[in-house]
Design a protein around this motif. Structure first.
Motif, PDB file in Angstrom:
ATOM      1  N   VAL A 200      -4.984 -29.547   8.936  1.00 53.42           N
ATOM      2  CA  VAL A 200      -4.555 -30.866   8.458  1.00 53.42           C
ATOM      3  C   VAL A 200      -4.860 -31.888   9.556  1.00 53.42           C
ATOM      4  O   VAL A 200      -4.297 -31.803  10.647  1.00 53.42           O
ATOM      5  CB  VAL A 200      -3.046 -30.872   8.152  1.00 53.42           C
ATOM      6  CG1 VAL A 200      -2.599 -32.257   7.682  1.00 53.42           C
ATOM      7  CG2 VAL A 200      -2.705 -29.813   7.114  1.00 53.42           C
ATOM      8  N   PRO A 201      -5.740 -32.853   9.313  1.00 52.35           N
ATOM      9  CA  PRO A 201      -6.059 -33.825  10.361  1.00 52.35           C
ATOM     10  C   PRO A 201      -4.820 -34.643  10.736  1.00 52.35           C
ATOM     11  O   PRO A 201      -4.238 -35.320   9.892  1.00 52.35           O
ATOM     12  CB  PRO A 201      -7.131 -34.713   9.712  1.00 52.35           C
ATOM     13  CG  PRO A 201      -7.684 -33.901   8.578  1.00 52.35           C
ATOM     14  CD  PRO A 201      -6.530 -33.076   8.087  1.00 52.35           C
ATOM     15  N   ALA A 202      -4.421 -34.539  11.973  1.00 50.55           N
ATOM     16  CA  ALA A 202      -3.195 -35.198  12.438  1.00 50.55           C
ATOM     17  C   ALA A 202      -3.458 -35.842  13.779  1.00 50.55           C
ATOM     18  O   ALA A 202      -4.186 -35.306  14.607  1.00 50.55           O
ATOM     19  CB  ALA A 202      -2.057 -34.185  12.552  1.00 50.55           C
ATOM     20  N   LEU A 203      -2.858 -36.987  13.982  1.00 47.14           N
ATOM     21  CA  LEU A 203      -3.007 -37.705  15.237  1.00 47.14           C
ATOM     22  C   LEU A 203      -1.614 -37.992  15.795  1.00 47.14           C
ATOM     23  O   LEU A 203      -0.756 -38.526  15.096  1.00 47.14           O
ATOM     24  CB  LEU A 203      -3.764 -39.018  14.981  1.00 47.14           C
ATOM     25  CG  LEU A 203      -3.970 -39.939  16.175  1.00 47.14           C
ATOM     26  CD1 LEU A 203      -4.773 -39.259  17.277  1.00 47.14           C
ATOM     27  CD2 LEU A 203      -4.690 -41.222  15.727  1.00 47.14           C
ATOM     28  N   ILE A 204      -1.423 -37.595  17.038  1.00 44.09           N
ATOM     29  CA  ILE A 204      -0.146 -37.834  17.719  1.00 44.09           C
ATOM     30  C   ILE A 204      -0.315 -39.067  18.592  1.00 44.09           C
ATOM     31  O   ILE A 204      -1.271 -39.146  19.372  1.00 44.09           O
ATOM     32  CB  ILE A 204       0.225 -36.630  18.607  1.00 44.09           C
ATOM     33  CG1 ILE A 204       0.270 -35.347  17.775  1.00 44.09           C
ATOM     34  CG2 ILE A 204       1.550 -36.886  19.323  1.00 44.09           C
ATOM     35  CD1 ILE A 204       0.330 -34.087  18.624  1.00 44.09           C
ATOM     36  N   ILE A 205       0.594 -40.026  18.470  1.00 38.72           N
ATOM     37  CA  ILE A 205       0.530 -41.173  19.381  1.00 38.72           C
ATOM     38  C   ILE A 205       1.787 -41.203  20.241  1.00 38.72           C
ATOM     39  O   ILE A 205       2.893 -40.928  19.792  1.00 38.72           O
ATOM     40  CB  ILE A 205       0.309 -42.510  18.648  1.00 38.72           C
ATOM     41  CG1 ILE A 205       1.446 -42.807  17.702  1.00 38.72           C
ATOM     42  CG2 ILE A 205      -1.008 -42.494  17.880  1.00 38.72           C
ATOM     43  CD1 ILE A 205       1.307 -44.149  17.042  1.00 38.72           C
ATOM     44  N   GLU A 206       1.576 -41.507  21.510  1.00 44.27           N
ATOM     45  CA  GLU A 206       2.646 -41.387  22.506  1.00 44.27           C
ATOM     46  C   GLU A 206       2.514 -42.537  23.496  1.00 44.27           C
ATOM     47  O   GLU A 206       1.429 -42.809  24.003  1.00 44.27           O
ATOM     48  CB  GLU A 206       2.502 -40.040  23.228  1.00 44.27           C
ATOM     49  CG  GLU A 206       3.273 -39.903  24.529  1.00 44.27           C
ATOM     50  CD  GLU A 206       4.792 -40.034  24.378  1.00 44.27           C
ATOM     51  OE1 GLU A 206       5.327 -39.565  23.361  1.00 44.27           O
ATOM     52  OE2 GLU A 206       5.411 -40.629  25.279  1.00 44.27           O
ATOM     53  N   LYS A 207       3.635 -43.181  23.788  1.00 45.05           N
ATOM     54  CA  LYS A 207       3.559 -44.367  24.644  1.00 45.05           C
ATOM     55  C   LYS A 207       3.236 -44.009  26.095  1.00 45.05           C
ATOM     56  O   LYS A 207       2.574 -44.754  26.806  1.00 45.05           O
ATOM     57  CB  LYS A 207       4.837 -45.198  24.556  1.00 45.05           C
ATOM     58  CG  LYS A 207       6.084 -44.552  25.160  1.00 45.05           C
ATOM     59  CD  LYS A 207       7.237 -45.561  25.109  1.00 45.05           C
ATOM     60  CE  LYS A 207       8.438 -45.112  25.903  1.00 45.05           C
ATOM     61  NZ  LYS A 207       9.079 -43.873  25.416  1.00 45.05           N
TER      62      LYS A 207
END
Lengths: 611, 611
Positions: A200-207
């Motif tokens: 499943v194409p997933a993108l994690i964004i983190e500050k």
């Protein structure tokens, strides 16, 4: 002799034969009988907890009626079959415990059954059903692993590195991720790993810039409060020499290596600014700043994995603006060394307050803890031996209970009766640690063990606060090296001191607010909208009608890892154990939607509380 | 019925009872009897391989006499005891196979026994004894793992990160490592991990900047030629979705993460310039350049882990200096893309030659392979199924043979008779892949299966060369897409072509020397001295008296993982399997010396060949 064998079972039937007989009747009845007949296989007091398999939801059914209703609605679609014992069933204290596997129309599952003998035969007391994998969408592991190289000759082929780099570069630009996960701590990382395996194409964004920074940025003396056996991430367990309690930076490094090894799409230094639902495309529009550059993502599914705590909570105290020392929330406090010879006041008496007071004292600071209300103290050794040891320990491993098995045993205890399992643990702790508790009380410390005496873990589930896992600071409080002021708070703040509600005054160079965090769905209010946050409603808590966990009874953690009142918006998080275990079920729910399967959610939980 | 039960054993004794009876007599006899009596428990044809336990060496004894001699010299000191079966013994083809544990005065061990029934009772055919751990110096794993945090209060305590950073900064400066490992590929890293766990201060120095670069720097199309089950590093196995054949960059990244996770002291961008033995201090003086800065290290033990290949070997061919195209050794060749539409000549016909020819062809280059002498071709699938599958595969795992067990089974086959196990494998391969072999021969390709038909692995052990694991290029050779010139070499090199020994000429823009490597101990000659290199003598090879492996028979790989003729100088290396398995025994030898144990080496191998 078995006092009450079910009809048709010999009186001396083995636990395995009894469990298999029940499972066979259970399967047949679901196929052929009316739902009430299947529900009649359960005892008067009965609990069926389903993790996704039957309900596309996380739900516990707490009566025959609730079970019959669910089956009436779901059994035909689920088409359960192939119930089969897994390993040896056991019997202890009149309860037969049996592992089993089963299938539904679209999935394979694993379950745990507890049977009680009744005058009418064996009846189920607790039943756990969990989804393991979707048929046709299995993880490519073990015998299904990929070859890694296409043998033979393929003109123009690209190397693994080229393919990886190109895929990473495309995602979020030419190609939209199916899932955006906001928050790259342990929760986001564990879920990202599951989704990666499921394709499943997933993108994690983190500050923060790097995976693990959310641990690295905490106060220097921090170690995990939970022991190693409880803390593994999915797929890549810690090496067997991993310390019982890892330091924060070691966990931070592990999370970073893990993220790279799992080849997750992880954008550090990326801040989510706004998320909006686009009705036309049935997707989210997520505006982010990546390294300061604005960018828009358009995922179908949006997961909040920002931790079970919301924003740092700092009480408004008159005079704070005139304070000439340093005042800081515990989440921003870093090191203790520079406070040698100075005076510190720490407002609060839970985990962070104790850890920070101890580090300040160790570094020669004169520190006072302000305890406003009672705190549950659980000495770490006692907690490990009495509460966790049966499932997560070397002893458990020696008995064949690894963390996979432990997670399911843990999950099989219905929340409704979980406190009854915990109360004896803390009764034992009161005896075992009576001396410490007596000395703490003598020092003026306000102790509690939870409203019903069920201790730490129930507090964690109900309200996520109110305790300290003692790794040494309680001794400092008991003998006065950490000074204690209890039953008071800070009335107002002066330039170089604080005045307490009893009128007394404490000098202070440093003021630490170990005052906890706001509600988790404040993130939603800010990032999406207050309306959406209100529709989702309160997160976490069971509805136990105890402090900070208002009823009505929910029977599961509110809004966690399951569909919410807002379509395509999910909440993920928790400690390392929960991040590991529940990411499995959230990932399977997302995978099913990505694969276009029908996922009718049974009994979507209503929202009773806004925050 | 068992045709020849030993005296005192019932005729229908189980394999376990027979093995236990033998072990009991073996133990008693070692304690009470003359060595000849113990040796008499072995069959006429018998082999006892010892990995460190009895000999502080790696040795195989191949007769009763050799066994009796060893016991006469060593049994009293070793004081073997506590021989106990481990798991179920099995019987197949008249051979009882049994795992066991045992102890020596200073260590715990594990072994594998094969018994044959003889008219005089059960006799040992093969015996493997291996050291697992030194008593009092066990790894801190599982129940011995460290707590990670000192609970309680410790003024001035340092965090894990501070301690780690300080220790890394001290080592090689204020504090000398006990071991310096020259070479930070898989060998150095695996050994470094073992030593770290054992508490032996070790420093790995590597000329490339990052761990894994020795893989990253190879030609772009490279994948492991060995499958995943064979390739695990110690302590941290690959996740279960790791591809069967990982790409070079993926392995490179894994080695880098592994090095960091294991917290190894690893200096990248560091070149060893000179190593000298200092008789006065009984230690080595190692001059290195770290990031260009000179520095001297003074370890007690020096390990060469520079790979089983020496320097790249480039034949001196007349005219090479006038070549106007690009000429490069295979080790320096990187990518194929820029050779589209050009002409390439690859000199050589082993693994690298085939991989490079295939990548060039895939990228539209007109490529010719020059085969000077015959090559063994082993199709990858056949190799996995026929040769490795029983020990390293999903099927093996399903039968309970993980890589730990497989390594010991593998190690238990004496080198003296190993070829007899391999010949049938390659006989089967000839049948299975008859079509490919026929077409290769028709294309003029010179095939062999080793001098005695024992195939790939024996070639690897004897000479480390002479084969290609076919992952597709053989098909290109067979059908002429990779052009082939065999039974020739390059006579001389012209500005834009090469002239072959048959007088023909080939145009060439690129000339790749896939001509292998020099002897491993050239490193020693350069870094220490030619005299020391000659004292150590030839490394690798068994003394099989086959091509490139001159006799006399050694019975073990020369100078590998065991004491050499030069005190405190060790050679480590090999493929991932060997780097994993033999690092255990080298690390224990180093640990014993670090701990000050007496380590009398039995039968230190003489050096028969200089290079």
């Amino acid at each position: 002799m078995n006092p009450a064998a079910p009809s048709g079972m010999p009186a001396d039937a083995t636990p395995g034969a009894r469990a298999q007989a029940w499972l066979t009747r259970f399967e047949t009845s679901q196929r052929d009988g009316p739902p009430a007949a299947t529900a009649a296989l359960f005892d008067d007091a009965c609990y069926w907890r389903d993790l996704v398999s039957y309900t596309w939801n996380i739900r516990t059914f707490e009566s025959r009626e609730a079970i019959a209703d669910m089956l009436a609605a779901r059994a035909a679609d689920v088409a359960p079959s192939a119930f089969a014992l897994e390993g040896e069933a056991t019997e202890a204290g009149g309860v037969v415990e049996a592992w089993f596997t089963f299938e539904t129309r679209v999935s394979r599952g694993r379950g745990l059954l507890r049977l009680k003998a009744t005058p009418d035969g064996d009846r189920a007391w607790t039943l756990l059903t969990t989804m393991v994998e979707l048929k046709g969408h299995e993880e490519k592991k073990g015998p299904r692993r990929i070859k890694g190289v296409e043998h033979g000759i393929h003109p123009g082929r690209k190397s693994w590195l080229e393919q990886k780099d190109e895929a990473h570069a495309r995602l979020g630009h030419e190609e939209q991720p199916y899932v955006v996960i906001i928050g790259g701590g342990q929760g986001g990382i564990a879920l990202g790993a599951r989704l990666k395996r499921l394709g499943v194409p997933a993108l994690i964004i983190e500050k923060n810039p790097r995976p693990g920074d959310s641990w690295r940025n905490r106060y220097k003396s921090l170690h995990l409060h939970d022991p190693v056996w409880y803390d593994h991430l999915p797929y890549l367990p810690f090496p067997d020499d991993w310390p019982v309690f890892a330091a924060k930076d070691k966990i931070g490094d592990w999370l970073e290596h893990y993220t790279r090894i799992m080849e997750l799409d992880y954008w550090g230094s990326t801040v989510a600014e706004k998320a909006e639902w686009d009705e036309a495309t049935q997707s989210w529009t997520v505006r982010v700043l990546r390294d300061g550059q604005p960018l828009t993502l358009r995922p179908r599914q949006l997961v909040f994995a920002l931790g079970v705590s919301g924003y740092p909570h700092i009480p408004q105290i008159p005079g704070a603006e005139r304070f000439e020392g340093v005042q800081v929330h515990s989440s921003k406090h870093r090191t203790a060394e520079q406070w040698r010879g100075k005076k510190a006041v720490v407002l609060g008496s839970n985990n962070s307050a104790h850890d920070i007071c101890a580090a300040l004292w160790e570094n020669g600071c004169d520190v006072t803890m302000i305890q406003r209300s009672s705190t549950h103290i659980a000495p770490s050794d006692s907690l490990m031996e009495l509460a966790l040891g049966g499932l997560y320990s070397e002893q458990a491993l020696a008995q064949g209970i690894d963390h996979h098995k432990a997670d399911l045993i843990f999950a099989s205890v219905p929340y409704k009766i979980m406190h009854t399992f915990h109360i004896p643990v803390y009764e034992a702790m009161k005896v075992r640690d009576a001396d410490l508790y007596a000395r703490l009380e003598k020092a003026g410390f306000l102790l509690d063990f939870g409203e019903d005496g069920s201790g730490l873990f129930m507090k964690y589930l109900r309200r996520g606060s109110g305790y300290y896992i003692d790794v040494g600071a309680s001794e400092l409080v008991a003998d006065g090296r950490i000074k204690l002021r209890s039953r008071v708070s800070i009335e107002h703040i002066n330039p170089r001191s604080v005045t307490l509600t009893d009128g007394s005054e404490l000098e202070a160079d440093l003021l630490v607010y170990a005052t906890g965090y706001g509600s988790m769905n404040h993130w939603l209010a800010d990032l999406v909208s207050p309306e959406v946050a209100d529709r989702v409603g309160k997160c976490w808590g069971l509805g136990s009608a105890t402090t900070k966990d208002p009823g009505p009874w929910e029977g599961e953690l509110r809004n966690m890892w399951k569909p919410t009142q807002v379509p395509q918006l999910w909440i993920h998080g928790g400690n390392l154990h929960q991040s590991r275990h529940y990411s499995q079920f959230l990932a399977l729910q997302l995978k099913a939607r990505h694969a276009g399967l029908d996922t009718p959610v049974y009994q979507l939980a209503p929202s009773h509380h806004r925050r």
